[in-house]
Design an enzyme around this catalytic site. Structure first.
Site, PDB file in Angstrom:
ATOM      1  N   HIS A  56       0.808  -1.426  -0.070  1.00 38.48           N
ATOM      2  CA  HIS A  56      -0.291   0.343   0.136  1.00 38.48           C
ATOM      3  C   HIS A  56       0.428   1.518   0.116  1.00 38.48           C
ATOM      4  O   HIS A  56      -0.018   1.989  -0.066  1.00 38.48           O
ATOM      5  CB  HIS A  56      -0.798   0.151   1.227  1.00 38.48           C
ATOM      6  CG  HIS A  56      -1.959  -0.754   0.849  1.00 38.48           C
ATOM      7  ND1 HIS A  56      -2.358  -1.644   0.501  1.00 38.48           N
ATOM      8  CD2 HIS A  56      -2.306  -2.417   2.920  1.00 38.48           C
ATOM      9  CE1 HIS A  56      -3.605  -2.226   1.059  1.00 38.48           C
ATOM     10  NE2 HIS A  56      -3.081  -3.191   1.939  1.00 38.48           N
ATOM     11  N   HIS A 217      -7.594  -4.500  -0.996  1.00 34.80           N
ATOM     12  CA  HIS A 217      -7.028  -5.570  -1.202  1.00 34.80           C
ATOM     13  C   HIS A 217      -7.266  -6.568  -1.912  1.00 34.80           C
ATOM     14  O   HIS A 217      -7.087  -7.850  -2.741  1.00 34.80           O
ATOM     15  CB  HIS A 217      -6.729  -6.937  -0.440  1.00 34.80           C
ATOM     16  CG  HIS A 217      -6.297  -6.266   1.104  1.00 34.80           C
ATOM     17  ND1 HIS A 217      -7.021  -5.817   2.802  1.00 34.80           N
ATOM     18  CD2 HIS A 217      -5.142  -5.878   2.036  1.00 34.80           C
ATOM     19  CE1 HIS A 217      -6.360  -4.890   3.305  1.00 34.80           C
ATOM     20  NE2 HIS A 217      -4.924  -5.348   3.401  1.00 34.80           N
TER      21      HIS A 217
END
Length: 331
Positions: A56, A217
């Site tokens: 991320h 995700h």
């Protein structure tokens, strides 16, 4: 799978080694257990710590430094950090003023951060705030309740500024709770992404399909849709975000239009333009904004919208100096 990697099992370690080499003036990396912290921790103030799965970037390690985070715990790609990582990070930067843990609402993250608090054994005060700003779905593959997504970046900045100026633990936690109560997000995916260890995308999208409300995700969102003009997609997200609280005419906002890792800035600014138009139509004031890649999902193409109803105090904290690898101004 085509990626600029060596051994898939070493991606996070090798990336962190490069991160430390690039930002040796700001951060120190521990590899066993794995955490990243300020090069010169200030134990005389509240320490703000976050963390989660890698993939991320720049969140979370990229936000370590003056005016933001004191430490971050990177797990493997899309995998929660372990309790011993969080414990070690807290001991490295914590002191008598205490530690605030900012935790995205994913089952593994919440559980492991809670275990770390127990392992610390009350050595210094510790408080936790769980971030759950995603309006797309109530429950997902990895959560009970809403997912924690883009609001995390804004909360880390505001709480980091409050801690830097000397606010006590109770005040910094209260600010985090206020941010949590007034911020909402939603994302969409044009493509999937590929976790290096898996080698294949977690989901497939047809050439004309998008995932509206996707998780960071790759978790499913509200529905699979057919691609439409960007303005229409932004309008769908804007409606979902602004009607959730709901926001009111005259409100001030910090707005983030965020890329998911693979979307060019030319498209993100195009989307921000529509957000700005919609805000003017609602008599919302965008007092501050971010446009770019701030919380990503590897190479996923797509974007997310985060809106935080901001008080004058939040805007003051937003403008306070910050100096991190991923965010810096005023210092």
């Amino acid at each position: 799978m085509k990626k600029l990697i060596n051994d898939p099992s070493n991606v996070v370690t090798e990336s962190l080694a490069g991160f430390q080499a690039a930002h040796a003036d700001l951060v120190t990396v521990s590899y066993d257990p794995m955490y990243v912290c300020r090069k010169e921790p200030n134990h005389a103030k509240v320490a703000v710590i976050s963390g989660g799965g890698s993939g991320h970037e720049p969140m979370h390690s990229g936000y370590i430094g003056y005016g933001m985070l004191d430490a971050a715990c990177p797990g493997n790609v899309f995998t929660s950090p372990t309790p011993d990582q969080v414990e070690a990070a807290a001991r490295a930067v914590g002191g008598p003023p205490g530690v605030l843990l900012l935790v995205k609402n994913y089952t593994g993250d919440v559980m492991n951060f809670e275990m770390a608090v127990d392992m610390l054994g009350g050595e210094f005060p510790v408080e936790t705030v769980v971030i759950d700003d995603d309006v797309a779905v109530q429950d997902s593959l990895y959560t009970a309740g809403r997912r924690g997504v883009g609001l995390t970046v804004l909360m880390e900045k505001l709480c980091g500024a409050a801690a830097e100026r000397g606010d006590d633990l109770a005040a910094v936690k209260a600010l985090a709770e206020q941010v949590r109560a007034n911020g909402r997000s939603m994302g969409l995916a044009l493509t999937s992404c590929t976790v290096p260890a898996a080698g294949t995308p977690p989901f497939d999208l047809g050439p004309n399909d998008i995932e509206m409300g996707v998780g960071i995700h790759g978790e499913p969102g509200r529905e699979r849709q057919t691609i439409r003009p960007a303005d229409e997609l932004v309008e769908t997200m804007f409606k979902a975000v602004t009607e959730d609280i709901p926001f009111k005419s005259g409100d001030d906002f910090i707005v983030m239009v965020n890329g998911m890792g693979g979307t060019p800035l030319i498209e993100l600014y195009l989307c921000y333009n529509r957000v700005a138009e919609l805000c003017r139509a609602k008599n919302f004031t965008i007092s501050r904004c971010l446009v770019g890649n701030y919380i990503t999902a590897l190479e996923m193409q797509g974007m997310s919208l985060t809106m935080l109803r901001a008080t004058p105090e939040m805007l003051k904290l937003w403008d306070a100096p910050v100096h991190t690898p991923g965010l810096r101004w005023g210092k």
